[in-house]
Design a protein around this motif. Structure first.
Motif, mmCIF file in Angstrom:
data_model
loop_
_atom_site.group_PDB
_atom_site.id
_atom_site.type_symbol
_atom_site.label_atom_id
_atom_site.label_comp_id
_atom_site.label_asym_id
_atom_site.label_seq_id
_atom_site.Cartn_x
_atom_site.Cartn_y
_atom_site.Cartn_z
ATOM 1 N N ASN A 107 0.853 -1.184 0.000
ATOM 2 C CA ASN A 107 0.000 0.000 0.000
ATOM 3 C C ASN A 107 0.888 1.233 0.000
ATOM 4 N N TRP A 108 0.582 2.176 -0.880
ATOM 5 C CA TRP A 108 1.365 3.398 -1.004
ATOM 6 C C TRP A 108 0.635 4.532 -0.306
ATOM 7 N N LYS A 109 1.392 5.308 0.508
ATOM 8 C CA LYS A 109 0.833 6.458 1.206
ATOM 9 C C LYS A 109 1.755 7.651 0.986
ATOM 10 N N VAL A 110 1.149 8.823 0.775
ATOM 11 C CA VAL A 110 1.923 10.032 0.540
ATOM 12 C C VAL A 110 1.690 11.031 1.668
ATOM 13 N N LYS A 111 2.776 11.678 2.061
ATOM 14 C CA LYS A 111 2.715 12.801 2.991
ATOM 15 C C LYS A 111 3.226 14.004 2.200
ATOM 16 N N TYR A 112 2.314 14.908 1.855
ATOM 17 C CA TYR A 112 2.624 16.041 0.987
ATOM 18 C C TYR A 112 2.129 17.300 1.683
ATOM 19 N N SER A 113 2.999 18.270 1.850
ATOM 20 C CA SER A 113 2.670 19.455 2.647
ATOM 21 C C SER A 113 1.417 20.174 2.134
ATOM 22 N N LYS A 114 1.245 20.290 0.854
ATOM 23 C CA LYS A 114 0.051 20.961 0.312
ATOM 24 C C LYS A 114 -1.193 20.107 0.499
ATOM 25 N N LEU A 115 -1.024 18.818 0.524
ATOM 26 C CA LEU A 115 -2.156 17.909 0.704
ATOM 27 C C LEU A 115 -2.690 17.973 2.131
ATOM 28 N N THR A 116 -1.803 18.125 3.099
ATOM 29 C CA THR A 116 -2.262 18.192 4.479
ATOM 30 C C THR A 116 -3.054 19.460 4.762
ATOM 31 N N ALA A 117 -2.938 20.480 3.922
ATOM 32 C CA ALA A 117 -3.758 21.688 4.073
ATOM 33 C C ALA A 117 -5.232 21.368 3.809
ATOM 34 N N LEU A 118 -5.506 20.312 3.036
ATOM 35 C CA LEU A 118 -6.887 19.913 2.761
ATOM 36 C C LEU A 118 -7.493 19.123 3.915
ATOM 37 N N LYS A 119 -6.673 18.748 4.871
ATOM 38 C CA LYS A 119 -7.122 17.906 5.973
ATOM 39 C C LYS A 119 -8.239 18.561 6.784
ATOM 40 N N THR A 120 -8.230 19.887 6.867
ATOM 41 C CA THR A 120 -9.249 20.595 7.643
ATOM 42 C C THR A 120 -10.588 20.649 6.913
ATOM 43 N N ASN A 121 -10.588 20.410 5.611
ATOM 44 C CA ASN A 121 -11.820 20.412 4.837
ATOM 45 C C ASN A 121 -12.579 19.114 5.125
ATOM 46 N N SER A 122 -13.818 19.234 5.534
ATOM 47 C CA SER A 122 -14.582 18.053 5.935
ATOM 48 C C SER A 122 -14.755 17.055 4.795
ATOM 49 N N LYS A 123 -14.678 17.535 3.574
ATOM 50 C CA LYS A 123 -14.820 16.661 2.414
ATOM 51 C C LYS A 123 -13.672 15.647 2.339
ATOM 52 N N TYR A 124 -12.504 16.019 2.871
ATOM 53 C CA TYR A 124 -11.324 15.164 2.768
ATOM 54 C C TYR A 124 -10.878 14.582 4.102
ATOM 55 N N SER A 125 -11.443 15.029 5.201
ATOM 56 C CA SER A 125 -10.921 14.655 6.517
ATOM 57 C C SER A 125 -10.925 13.143 6.765
ATOM 58 N N GLY A 126 -11.891 12.413 6.264
ATOM 59 C CA GLY A 126 -11.942 10.970 6.471
ATOM 60 C C GLY A 126 -11.034 10.190 5.548
ATOM 61 N N LYS A 127 -10.378 10.867 4.639
ATOM 62 C CA LYS A 127 -9.525 10.191 3.653
ATOM 63 C C LYS A 127 -8.067 10.093 4.103
ATOM 64 N N PHE A 128 -7.737 10.673 5.249
ATOM 65 C CA PHE A 128 -6.350 10.691 5.705
ATOM 66 C C PHE A 128 -6.083 9.573 6.702
ATOM 67 N N ASP A 129 -4.874 9.076 6.653
ATOM 68 C CA ASP A 129 -4.372 8.095 7.611
ATOM 69 C C ASP A 129 -3.259 8.803 8.375
ATOM 70 N N GLY A 130 -3.612 9.515 9.422
ATOM 71 C CA GLY A 130 -2.645 10.383 10.098
ATOM 72 C C GLY A 130 -2.343 11.570 9.202
ATOM 73 N N ASP A 131 -1.060 11.764 8.898
ATOM 74 C CA ASP A 131 -0.658 12.823 7.973
ATOM 75 C C ASP A 131 -0.576 12.322 6.532
ATOM 76 N N TYR A 132 -0.880 11.063 6.327
ATOM 77 C CA TYR A 132 -0.735 10.437 5.011
ATOM 78 C C TYR A 132 -2.091 10.235 4.341
ATOM 79 N N MET A 133 -2.054 10.176 3.011
ATOM 80 C CA MET A 133 -3.236 9.776 2.253
ATOM 81 C C MET A 133 -2.828 8.609 1.366
ATOM 82 N N THR A 134 -3.637 7.559 1.365
ATOM 83 C CA THR A 134 -3.304 6.374 0.577
ATOM 84 C C THR A 134 -3.577 6.621 -0.900
ATOM 85 N N SER A 135 -2.910 5.858 -1.723
ATOM 86 C CA SER A 135 -3.106 6.000 -3.168
ATOM 87 C C SER A 135 -4.520 5.620 -3.572
ATOM 88 N N SER A 136 -5.121 4.661 -2.895
ATOM 89 C CA SER A 136 -6.500 4.283 -3.241
ATOM 90 C C SER A 136 -7.477 5.410 -2.915
#
Length: 145
Positions: A107-136
Motif C-alpha cells: 500500500n502506497w501512502k503520501v505525505k505532501y505538505s500541500k495535501l495536508t492543508a486539505l485535511k481541515t476540509n470536511s470533504k477530505y478529513s476521512g480520507k487521511f491516515d494520520g498525515d498520510y493519504m493512501t493512493s487508493s
C-alpha cells in the motif's frame, strides 16, 4: 427639412427607470455568479493538489522500480523522501517533510505538505491516515466529478 426635424424629435432614449431596472438585474446576476465562480476555482485548486500527490506516488513507484528507497525497515516498509522523489517529479515543489511510504502489503501512502492543508476540509478529513493519504483514497477522489 421638416421631415428631418420630425425624425430628430421622435428619437427616444432610455429613461432613468429603465436604466435602474437593467442595473438591478445585472446586480442580481453578479450576486449569483461570483460565488459560483469562486467555488469552481477552489475545487480546481484542490484537484490540482490531489493530482500532484498522485504524481508524487507515481514518482516513488518509479524510484521503487529503480531500487532507490531511502529507508528500508525490517518489515519491508520502504520510505521515499524529498531527495529521492525530487529526481522523479517535475513541476511539483516538494517540502523537506514530504515522503511516500510503501508498507509490507504494497500500500502506497503520501505525505505532501500541500495535501495536508486539505485535511481541515470536511470533504477530505476521512480520507487521511494520520498525515498520510493512501493512493487508493487519492484515486477515488480524483475519479469523482
Amino acid at each position: 427639412m421638416q421631415k428631418r426635424i420630425k425624425l430628430l424629435k421622435n428619437q427616444k432614449g432610455m429613461t432613468l427607470v429603465e436604466l435602474l431596472a437593467v442595473l438591478v438585474i445585472l446586480g442580481i446576476i453578479a450576486a449569483i455568479a461570483v460565488p459560483m465562480i469562486g467555488n469552481v476555482i477552489n475545487n480546481s485548486k484542490e484537484r490540482a493538489v490531489l493530482s500532484d500527490a498522485a504524481s508524487i506516488i507515481a514518482a516513488a513507484q518509479l524510484a521503487y522500480a529503480n531500487d532507490e528507497a531511502d529507508q528500508d525497515n525490517i518489515d519491508t516498509t520502504l520510505t521515499y523522501k524529498y531527495d529521492t522523489l525530487n529526481k522523479y517529479v517535475d513541476g511539483i515543489t516538494l517540502a523537506d517533510g514530504d515522503e511516500v511510504v510503501r508498507d509490507a502489503n504494497n500500500n502506497w501512502k503520501v505525505k505532501y505538505s500541500k495535501l495536508t492543508a486539505l485535511k481541515t476540509n470536511s470533504k477530505y478529513s476521512g480520507k487521511f491516515d494520520g498525515d498520510y493519504m493512501t493512493s487508493s483514497n487519492l484515486n477515488s477522489l480524483l475519479k469523482k466529478d
